[in-house]
Design a protein around this motif. Structure first.
Motif, PDB file in Angstrom:
ATOM      1  N   UNK A 107      10.825   0.432  14.475  1.00  0.00           N
ATOM      2  CA  UNK A 107       9.956   0.618  16.155  1.00  0.00           C
ATOM      3  C   UNK A 107       9.030   1.269  16.071  1.00  0.00           C
ATOM      4  N   UNK A 108       8.420   1.585  14.470  1.00  0.00           N
ATOM      5  CA  UNK A 108       7.054   2.391  13.974  1.00  0.00           C
ATOM      6  C   UNK A 108       6.157   1.312  14.195  1.00  0.00           C
ATOM      7  N   UNK A 109       6.268   0.297  13.630  1.00  0.00           N
ATOM      8  CA  UNK A 109       5.669  -1.437  13.286  1.00  0.00           C
ATOM      9  C   UNK A 109       5.712  -1.778  14.541  1.00  0.00           C
ATOM     10  N   UNK A 110       6.297  -1.625  15.031  1.00  0.00           N
ATOM     11  CA  UNK A 110       5.831  -2.340  17.340  1.00  0.00           C
ATOM     12  C   UNK A 110       5.129  -1.648  18.297  1.00  0.00           C
ATOM     13  N   UNK A 111       5.107   0.004  17.613  1.00  0.00           N
ATOM     14  CA  UNK A 111       4.213   1.197  18.291  1.00  0.00           C
ATOM     15  C   UNK A 111       3.485   0.877  17.569  1.00  0.00           C
ATOM     16  N   UNK A 112       2.742   0.354  16.617  1.00  0.00           N
ATOM     17  CA  UNK A 112       1.674   0.307  16.132  1.00  0.00           C
ATOM     18  C   UNK A 112       0.124  -0.508  16.802  1.00  0.00           C
ATOM     19  N   UNK A 113       1.464  -2.206  17.096  1.00  0.00           N
ATOM     20  CA  UNK A 113       0.779  -2.696  17.812  1.00  0.00           C
ATOM     21  C   UNK A 113       0.901  -2.730  18.671  1.00  0.00           C
ATOM     22  N   UNK A 115       1.142  -1.956   0.165  1.00  0.00           N
ATOM     23  CA  UNK A 115       0.139  -0.153   0.321  1.00  0.00           C
ATOM     24  C   UNK A 115       0.754   1.215  -0.310  1.00  0.00           C
ATOM     25  N   UNK A 116       2.293   1.046  -0.452  1.00  0.00           N
ATOM     26  CA  UNK A 116       3.308   2.407  -0.656  1.00  0.00           C
ATOM     27  C   UNK A 116       3.542   2.823   1.193  1.00  0.00           C
ATOM     28  N   UNK A 117       3.364   2.170   2.279  1.00  0.00           N
ATOM     29  CA  UNK A 117       3.662   2.505   3.627  1.00  0.00           C
ATOM     30  C   UNK A 117       4.945   2.204   3.696  1.00  0.00           C
TER      31      UNK A 117
END
Length: 68
Positions: free
Chosen positions: A41-47, A34-36
């Motif tokens: 670290x941001x993946x971890x924070x989102x989760x 999706x072009x993201x």
């Protein structure tokens, strides 16, 4: 046999941890489609943003079903 509240909590925590790991792996694979562009670290924070909600949902639903 009824499940104790402690075992319900342990089960819910286990489900959340496994789900968290799968969510991170899925994000890493799917976000680029999706072009993201997101740092690890941001993946971890989102989760982590969803962990508390997921844990509460799992525990409360488990207790509800234990009453039935």
């Amino acid at each position: 046999m009824k499940q104790s509240r402690l075992m319900s909590l342990i089960e819910a925590i286990t489900i959340v941890i496994v789900g968290y790991i799968l969510a991170i792996a899925t994000q890493i694979l799917v976000f680029p489609w999706f072009g993201l562009e997101v740092a690890f670290g941001e993946h971890l924070a989102i989760g982590m943003a969803f962990v508390a909600v997921s844990l509460a949902r799992s525990y409360l639903l488990r207790r509800l079903f234990a009453l039935i």
